[in-house]
Every structure is written in C-alpha cells, then in structure tokens.
Design a protein around this motif. Structure first.
Motif, PDB file in Angstrom:
ATOM      1  N   GLU A  56       3.634   2.549 -39.853  1.00  0.00           N
ATOM      2  CA  GLU A  56       3.519   3.223 -41.147  1.00  0.00           C
ATOM      3  C   GLU A  56       2.871   4.581 -40.952  1.00  0.00           C
ATOM      4  OE1 GLU A  56       5.075   2.066 -43.502  1.00  0.00           O
ATOM      5  OE2 GLU A  56       5.304  -0.051 -43.038  1.00  0.00           O
ATOM      6  N   PRO A  57       3.610   5.556 -40.451  1.00  0.00           N
ATOM      7  CA  PRO A  57       3.023   6.867 -40.164  1.00  0.00           C
ATOM      8  C   PRO A  57       2.474   7.538 -41.420  1.00  0.00           C
ATOM      9  CG  PRO A  57       5.416   6.911 -39.957  1.00  0.00           C
ATOM     10  CD  PRO A  57       5.035   5.495 -40.132  1.00  0.00           C
ATOM     11  N   GLY A  58       1.294   8.137 -41.266  1.00  0.00           N
ATOM     12  CA  GLY A  58       0.688   8.852 -42.381  1.00  0.00           C
ATOM     13  C   GLY A  58      -0.319   8.045 -43.161  1.00  0.00           C
ATOM     14  N   PHE A  59      -0.426   6.749 -42.919  1.00  0.00           N
ATOM     15  CA  PHE A  59      -1.370   5.934 -43.679  1.00  0.00           C
ATOM     16  C   PHE A  59      -2.805   6.231 -43.243  1.00  0.00           C
ATOM     17  CE2 PHE A  59      -4.039   2.135 -43.970  1.00  0.00           C
ATOM     18  CZ  PHE A  59      -4.004   1.911 -45.333  1.00  0.00           C
ATOM     19  N   VAL A  60      -3.708   6.355 -44.208  1.00  0.00           N
ATOM     20  CA  VAL A  60      -5.131   6.572 -43.955  1.00  0.00           C
ATOM     21  C   VAL A  60      -5.902   5.446 -44.624  1.00  0.00           C
ATOM     22  CG1 VAL A  60      -7.096   8.123 -44.233  1.00  0.00           C
ATOM     23  CG2 VAL A  60      -4.813   9.070 -43.836  1.00  0.00           C
ATOM     24  N   GLY A  61      -6.599   4.646 -43.827  1.00  0.00           N
ATOM     25  CA  GLY A  61      -7.350   3.524 -44.363  1.00  0.00           C
ATOM     26  C   GLY A  61      -8.679   3.945 -44.957  1.00  0.00           C
ATOM     27  N   HIS A  62      -9.126   3.220 -45.982  1.00  0.00           N
ATOM     28  CA  HIS A  62     -10.406   3.491 -46.642  1.00  0.00           C
ATOM     29  C   HIS A  62     -11.188   2.194 -46.785  1.00  0.00           C
ATOM     30  CE1 HIS A  62      -9.235   7.614 -47.692  1.00  0.00           C
ATOM     31  NE2 HIS A  62      -8.058   7.118 -48.063  1.00  0.00           N
ATOM     32  N   PHE A  63     -12.491   2.299 -46.717  1.00  0.00           N
ATOM     33  CA  PHE A  63     -13.373   1.140 -46.853  1.00  0.00           C
ATOM     34  C   PHE A  63     -13.522   0.798 -48.326  1.00  0.00           C
ATOM     35  CE2 PHE A  63     -17.416  -1.039 -47.261  1.00  0.00           C
ATOM     36  CZ  PHE A  63     -17.410  -1.909 -46.188  1.00  0.00           C
ATOM     37  N   ASN A  64     -13.152  -0.435 -48.686  1.00  0.00           N
ATOM     38  CA  ASN A  64     -13.254  -0.913 -50.068  1.00  0.00           C
ATOM     39  C   ASN A  64     -14.338  -1.987 -50.117  1.00  0.00           C
ATOM     40  OD1 ASN A  64     -12.855  -2.462 -52.496  1.00  0.00           O
ATOM     41  ND2 ASN A  64     -10.815  -1.564 -52.681  1.00  0.00           N
ATOM     42  N   LEU A  65     -15.474  -1.653 -50.707  1.00  0.00           N
ATOM     43  CA  LEU A  65     -16.620  -2.565 -50.689  1.00  0.00           C
ATOM     44  C   LEU A  65     -16.319  -3.868 -51.411  1.00  0.00           C
ATOM     45  CD1 LEU A  65     -19.560  -3.118 -49.973  1.00  0.00           C
ATOM     46  CD2 LEU A  65     -20.225  -1.953 -52.098  1.00  0.00           C
ATOM     47  N   LEU A  66     -15.661  -3.797 -52.568  1.00  0.00           N
ATOM     48  CA  LEU A  66     -15.375  -5.009 -53.333  1.00  0.00           C
ATOM     49  C   LEU A  66     -14.445  -5.931 -52.563  1.00  0.00           C
ATOM     50  CD1 LEU A  66     -15.678  -6.598 -55.962  1.00  0.00           C
ATOM     51  CD2 LEU A  66     -13.728  -5.315 -56.883  1.00  0.00           C
ATOM     52  N   GLY A  67     -13.359  -5.371 -52.010  1.00  0.00           N
ATOM     53  CA  GLY A  67     -12.421  -6.190 -51.268  1.00  0.00           C
ATOM     54  C   GLY A  67     -13.040  -6.800 -50.028  1.00  0.00           C
ATOM     55  N   VAL A  68     -13.847  -6.019 -49.305  1.00  0.00           N
ATOM     56  CA  VAL A  68     -14.493  -6.531 -48.091  1.00  0.00           C
ATOM     57  C   VAL A  68     -15.494  -7.630 -48.442  1.00  0.00           C
ATOM     58  CG1 VAL A  68     -16.019  -5.913 -46.198  1.00  0.00           C
ATOM     59  CG2 VAL A  68     -14.128  -4.416 -46.795  1.00  0.00           C
ATOM     60  N   SER A  69     -16.242  -7.455 -49.531  1.00  0.00           N
ATOM     61  CA  SER A  69     -17.209  -8.478 -49.943  1.00  0.00           C
ATOM     62  C   SER A  69     -16.509  -9.786 -50.269  1.00  0.00           C
ATOM     63  CB  SER A  69     -18.000  -7.982 -51.155  1.00  0.00           C
ATOM     64  OG  SER A  69     -18.690  -6.790 -50.865  1.00  0.00           O
ATOM     65  N   PHE A  70     -15.387  -9.677 -50.961  1.00  0.00           N
ATOM     66  CA  PHE A  70     -14.621 -10.868 -51.312  1.00  0.00           C
ATOM     67  C   PHE A  70     -14.083 -11.547 -50.056  1.00  0.00           C
ATOM     68  CE2 PHE A  70     -10.993 -12.756 -53.950  1.00  0.00           C
ATOM     69  CZ  PHE A  70     -11.847 -13.685 -54.542  1.00  0.00           C
ATOM     70  N   ALA A  71     -13.618 -10.753 -49.097  1.00  0.00           N
ATOM     71  CA  ALA A  71     -13.089 -11.299 -47.850  1.00  0.00           C
ATOM     72  C   ALA A  71     -14.189 -11.960 -47.023  1.00  0.00           C
ATOM     73  CB  ALA A  71     -12.421 -10.188 -47.047  1.00  0.00           C
ATOM     74  N   VAL A  72     -15.369 -11.366 -46.983  1.00  0.00           N
ATOM     75  CA  VAL A  72     -16.501 -11.968 -46.254  1.00  0.00           C
ATOM     76  C   VAL A  72     -16.879 -13.304 -46.880  1.00  0.00           C
ATOM     77  CG1 VAL A  72     -18.957 -11.726 -45.751  1.00  0.00           C
ATOM     78  CG2 VAL A  72     -17.419  -9.791 -45.377  1.00  0.00           C
ATOM     79  N   LEU A  73     -16.945 -13.347 -48.203  1.00  0.00           N
ATOM     80  CA  LEU A  73     -17.292 -14.591 -48.891  1.00  0.00           C
ATOM     81  C   LEU A  73     -16.264 -15.676 -48.595  1.00  0.00           C
ATOM     82  CD1 LEU A  73     -19.063 -16.130 -50.913  1.00  0.00           C
ATOM     83  CD2 LEU A  73     -17.645 -15.181 -52.760  1.00  0.00           C
TER      84      LEU A  73
END
Length: 560
Positions: free
Chosen positions: A392-409
């Motif tokens: 997927e050329p051109g994609f730039v990832g960003h840190f999403n606190l809510l999504g990461v918190s949900f994934a950790v839980l």
C-alpha cells in the motif's frame, strides 16, 4: 484462623477463578456482541457486496424508494428485507454515524439474531447444556467471519434459515409455535433473497412433520405455515405489482434464471469441496465426528434433520445458487447443529489437542498482529514495514491511543482466559471463539487504517470528480462493476449510463476499467486507481469523445 489467613491458604487455582463452562448467558452474550459489532464501523464501503449494498441503501434513503430498489439511479431487482433494515438503521443512527457505517449495523442485527436462533434450535434438538456450543461454532466458523462484518444481504437469509430450523425442531412438541416460527422465517427469507435459497427448507419441513408423533396435526400446521409465508411474501409482491411492475418482472426473471441453474454442477461441487474445509472450520470436522460416534442414532430427528438440511442446501447451491462465498453461509447452520453433539463427545486427548492448537495459534496470531502494527506505525521490524509499504504505497501510520488501549485490554483478557478457564469439553471451542474474536479485534483496532487505505475508492472518486468538467451532459460506462458504480455515486454523486443504451451512445464522456477504447474516436483525459492497483484493468480511465459527435452517431464496434 483469620479471614486473610484462610484466603491465603486457598490453592492458587481457586483464587484465579475464570468463567464457567458452558458459558453463562451474560458471558456468551458479551463475547458474541463484542465479536459482532467490532469492525462494522470505522471504514469506508469496500469492493463487492459491501459497496453494492450500501449503494442501494444510499439510493433508498436519499430518494425514498423503499418499494422499488435502485443502484446509482438504475433499477436493482433484488429482495428488499436487508436493505429495508439497513435503511432503518441508517435513519436511526444518522445523528451519530455516516450512512455506510449506520447501514452496516443491520448486518450486526441479523448476525445477532442468527446466533440467537441457532442457539434455540440446538437447545430444542439437543439439550440446554450443549446448546451454547452452537453460537460459538457458528460465529467461530472462518467463513462466517468474513461476511458478518460487511453489508451482506445473505446474512438476512442465514437468519431466516436458523429461525426455520428452530421452528421445525418444535413441530413435535409445540406444533403451533413451531409452525408460526417456520412460516414467518420462510416468508421473511423470501423477502431477504427470493425463492431459490428458501426451497431447500421445504423438504426438510415435510420430513419434520412426517416424523412428528401427531403426523396429521403437524402437516396441517405446516400447511398453515406455508400460507403465512405466502401472505408475507405476497404483500410485497402485490405492492410491487401496483407500484413498479417492470421491476417485478425483472425480479422474477432473475429468480427463474437462478432456478434453471448454470449447468456447472460438477464444477460447483468441486469448488465447494475446496472451500468448505477451511470455510466451515471447526464445525465441519466436529460434524464428521458426530456422524461417527452417533452413527446408530442417525435416524433420530436431532441428527436426521440437520443431515437432510445440509444435503438439500448443498443441492440448491450446486444446482442453482452458485458457489459464491456468501451463498455458502447457508451450509453453516445445519453443520453447526450436527456438530454440537460432537463437542461434548470428543475424547480427552483430541479435546486437549484442539485446545492447545487453539491457544498456540491465536496467541501466535496476536503477536503477529502487534508486530504488524508496530511496523505500520513505528517502522519496526523494518522488513515487515517495507513489505507493508510496498503493498500500500503512500500509507502513513498514526498512533491511536483509544484503539491501542482497547487492543491491549483485549490481549490481557485473552491471557487471563487461557490461564483461568476450567477443564471442560467446551473449553476448546470457547478458546477458539475467544481467540478468533481477539484476532479480529486486533485487526479492526490496529490494522483497519491500513486496510481501508487500500480498499476504499474515496480518493479515486474525488480525483475523478476533479477531472470531470463542470458542465457535462452524461457519462457513459463500460465494464464497470456494480461495486465501483455504487462507490463513485456514494462518495461524489457521479453516475453513469450504459454505453450500449440510447442515452449512452450520445455521451461525450466515457468511464471504463477494461482496456482502451478506439483511439480514433476517444482521447484519454484521466486515469486513476487505488494505491495497490497494479493491473490496467483495475484502474479507472476517463475518455472524451474527440470532435463534436452527431446525436445519431454509433460508437465503434470495439466499444459495443
């Protein structure tokens, strides 16, 4: 001895108390709701059925065509039930969600109902202790995962089939309630997908009535159920006859075409034999185990009904419905009902092996999901990050606190679950369903921006809209998939007419995705595609007719 001393004296496994097995009502409900509604929102319409369904709902909500369906302004002769419910959820949640996400909630509603009905059918055919395995097996089927989280009309048909099995299972004990349930399911199933997908239920219903203790009463109740189904279906057909007879004629023509079949029965059977082993895992091997260990009880209704239902549905798919992944959903309910006794009868060694396989597999997948997220957001591991960028050329990832918190839980709950779950014949299938839920949740919370970036047509549609002249009469379309037509209409209101139509032959603009038109008569003015589209036939191409063309000029044969 003090209370604290007594607590400290308890064995460690007593203090680390996990969920009970079979799972209680609330535990099962929370797990299934989490599984169902994760991933329904948070992304654009995607190619194929998801985009087409949302496109039809968009027309329905925007123009109020609740009776006669249309896609990007063109008639769309399909059964309306899923679109009605999706339109209702689109209206109901318009204040909170964009239309495509609110419409997709209808799939969650139908999925939840299908799981509830398969639970009730299993409880009626088997017993209360074994019944929780049914929704776990259905939701845990790999093929089910793909379609339960898209705008998919076949989910309404799946719900109707599950409810019909529950009704037929009651014909002997509660004939009136069972017949009403079956008749309602049959009628609504017709409104969900038409006649062909509901035909396999008729011989199963006759068999269930014939096996009832009071055969005459059951057959009379079944006749009443058919009248109820005809009333429900006939109300829509009569309204369509009065309001849009042309659409009704097109709908019946499609139904007759399905019933005639495509003459590729052996090829369809071959495709299904390659699809089902992974699509229906783990229900398929457990159903096979049930047939072996219960081989002396195959004539009893609890096993004979799902066996006959599977064979009739298989026959319908092979002969007329076709072997699309979505239609294969209808094979899952009878397989699940057949597999339920196999869960409790698994030998200890096989059950432990399946449980260990499940825990190791999904723990490994969870680690991969976290590593993939790290590569997308932080660029580590570098090799994996380069591969993601290449896809997927051109994609730039960003840190999403809510999504990461949900994934950790979710990851911590998975670790707690595999440590504390008590030994039980249902432990393996419970871990399988929980592991699949974890994996899907991690994908939905950590990977969804990357997946959506490659699948959405929003940037392509926006680029096309900028390339179009402000003043234009019409745009002809050639070899455009319904999903693409739906997407560009949904995002930017761009509509096309068929090039072969009288209106299309007069258009000065042509939009196509397959090959170039006659260079003598057309000039390419724009080309675009999604970042991952590499083949020419995956890209959109816009052409302008060179010179002024008389209204009666015919396009070249190359475009016909």
């Amino acid at each position: 001895m003090s209370t604290s001393s007594a607590i400290s004296a308890q064995p460690e496994h007593k203090r680390l108390k996990g969920i009970t097995l079979p799972p209680s009502g609330w535990t099962l409900a929370i797990l299934l709701v989490l599984y169902i509604f994760t991933g329904l929102i948070g992304h654009d319409p995607w190619k194929n059925d998801d985009a087409v369904t949302i496109g039809v709902v968009h027309d329905l909500v925007r123009h109020g065509h609740w009776l006669s369906l249309s896609l990007a302004g063109a008639p769309y002769p399909d059964a309306p039930l899923h679109y009605w419910v999706a339109g209702a959820t689109g209206h109901l949640f318009a204040w909170l969600l964009p239309l495509h996400e609110a419409a997709r909630l209808a799939s969650g509603v139908f999925t939840l109902l299908a799981l509830a009905f398969i639970y009730l059918a299993a409880r009626q055919l088997h017993d209360r202790e074994q019944a929780p395995a049914a929704p776990l097996l259905l939701a845990g089927s790999i093929g089910f995962l793909f379609h339960a989280h898209e705008a998919q009309p076949m989910l309404a048909t799946l719900t109707a089939h599950s409810a019909a099995y529950w009704g037929l299972a009651q014909l002997n004990s509660r004939a009136l309630r069972g017949a009403c349930c079956f008749g309602t399911a049959l009628g609504l199933g017709f409104l969900a997908s038409g006649l062909a997908p509901m035909l396999p239920l008729l011989p199963v219903a006759v068999f269930a009535a014939w096996r009832a203790e009071n055969r005459q009463r059951a057959l009379l109740m079944l006749l009443g159920a058919l009248l109820l189904a005809c009333t429900l279906a006939g109300a829509w057909l009569a309204a369509l006859l009065l309001g849009s007879p042309d659409l009704l004629a097109a709908f019946w023509q499609d139904q007759l075409t399905l019933l005639r079949g495509n003459g590729q029965q052996l090829l369809n059977l071959q495709r299904l034999s390659g699809l089902l082993p992974w699509y229906a895992w783990p229900a398929l091997p457990l159903a096979g185990w049930t047939l072996w260990v219960k081989r002396r009880q195959l004539r009893g209704l609890p096993l004979a009904l799902p066996i006959l239902a599977f064979l009739m549905t298989l026959l319908a798919i092979v002969t007329c419905l076709g072997t699309r992944s979505a239609t294969a959903l209808l094979l899952l309910p009878p397989l699940v009902l057949l597999a339920v006794p196999g869960v409790a009868s698994l030998r200890r060694g096989a059950a432990n092996a399946f449980d260990w396989f499940t825990m190791i597999t999904f723990s490994f997948f969870a680690i991969l999901a976290w590593l993939g997220w790290s590569a997308l957001v932080f660029g580590w591991p570098e090799k994996l990050a380069r591969q993601a960028s290449r896809l997927e050329p051109g994609f730039v990832g960003h840190f999403n606190l809510l999504g990461v918190s949900f994934a950790v839980l979710a990851t911590l709950i998975w670790c707690w679950l595999i440590v504390t779950s008590p030994r039980s014949p249902m432990r393996g299938i419970m871990h399988w369903m929980a592991g699949l839920t974890l994996f899907w949740l991690l994908i939905a919370t950590l990977w969804m921006p990357w997946i959506d970036y490659g699948k959405t047509y929003r940037p392509v549609s926006a680029s096309l809209a900028k390339a179009l002249p402000e003043k234009r009469s019409c745009i002809a379309g050639l070899n455009l998939a319904d999903s693409l037509v739906a997407s560009i209409d949904y995002f930017d209101g761009i509509r096309t007419v068929a090039l072969s139509s009288p209106a299309g032959k007069k258009c000065e603009l042509l939009l196509t995705t397959h090959g170039a038109p006659n260079p003598r008569g057309w000039k390419k003015v724009w080309e675009g595609g999604r970042p991952g589209d590499r083949r020419d036939n995956e890209k959109l191409q816009l052409y302008r007719r060179e010179g002024k063309t008389p209204a009666n000029r015919q396009p070249s044969a190359e475009l016909q």
